[in-house]
Design a protein around this motif. Sequence first.
Motif: not given
Length: 285
Positions: A195-197, A226-239, A241-251
């Motif tokens: 996983k990449l954080k 690379l077949g790794m799960t992606l997790l984004c940290e520092g999600v503070e706002t709905e904006d 979150l909405n941006f991350l939903k456009t990425l191949h970000c799983a968590e």
Amino acid sequence: AARLAGDAEPRPHDPLLSRTQFRSRQIERAMGQALDQEEFEVWYQPQHGLDDLGLIGSEALLRWKSETLGQVYPDEFIEIAESTGFIKELGEWVLERSMQDTLKLPSDLSVAVNVSGLQMTSDTIVSDVNRLIRDTGFPASRLCLELTETVLFDGTDDLVEKMRDIQFRGVSWALDDFGTGYSSMGYLSKLPIDKLKVDKSFTLCLSTDPAAAPILVAISDLARGLGMTLLCEGVETEDHLNFLKTLHCAEAQGYLFGKPMPYSEFATYVEQEKSDGANRARAGF
Ligand code: C2E
Ligand code: MG
Ligand code: MG
Ligand code: MG
């Protein structure tokens, strides 16, 4: 050095001792007894899946309320614990406590525990992890260990071998604070990373730095390639979150879902999530 209010410890007589050095020594001294005096706590910050926004687990984060120094944060004391070697004892304690706590929660929830580079240099790290898993009865598949990029950079064959041994046992590895370390990416394919954080700084500056979005897009492509799960940290706002939903970000992880909290509070959070998580997901958060 400046006189520190309310400090009962000896004054620094050495004029060459800087304020920072003095503080480090105070922390070093207080840390010795802090485990025995039960001043450390493990707090938990929720991690959510982006498919249905369901709770998937937590990250275990150390908190220290010192009798003499008050609240001390990990950004300050981890480095000192590494320099004295105390991190080995402390790291084992965090692992054991997080597995014991998470074992009391629903079995689909995982826990991610930070491991310091110094812990990985220990000859017994592999057997220590195995022993803790066996003693607590915690399923290895629910445990993720986080290492930061800087540790890998001077990663020797020895480190890679230890990581593989631990992964072979069923534990997964996450690369923490990704994007803030070194730009050389050759090591990514050589290491057993699941996983990449992505470091929170990228998410946090999405609205102010025009470079943040393309960097996140590139990192998400990289993770996918690379077949790794992606997790984004520092999600503070709905904006965010909405941006991350456009990425191949799983968590995702961040204050929007919840701040790190003591176990009892997290247990309540889990209960609430289990009862109304589905409704919230349908409502689009
Ligand atoms: P980390 O592993 O990258 O942990 C994430 C940090 O970001 C945590 O800080 C968390 O409180 C903070 N954070 C989470 N979501 C948000 C958000 O939405 N916005 C903002 N602004 N911050 C957010 P914390 O708990 O102060 O920990 C700092 C660092 O200390 C950790 O960074 C980790 O590297 C280290 N650390 C903490 N606990 C341990 C431990 O048990 N062992 C080791 N070796 N290191 C630890
Ligand atoms: Mg899910
Ligand atoms: Mg971490
Ligand atoms: Mg991080």
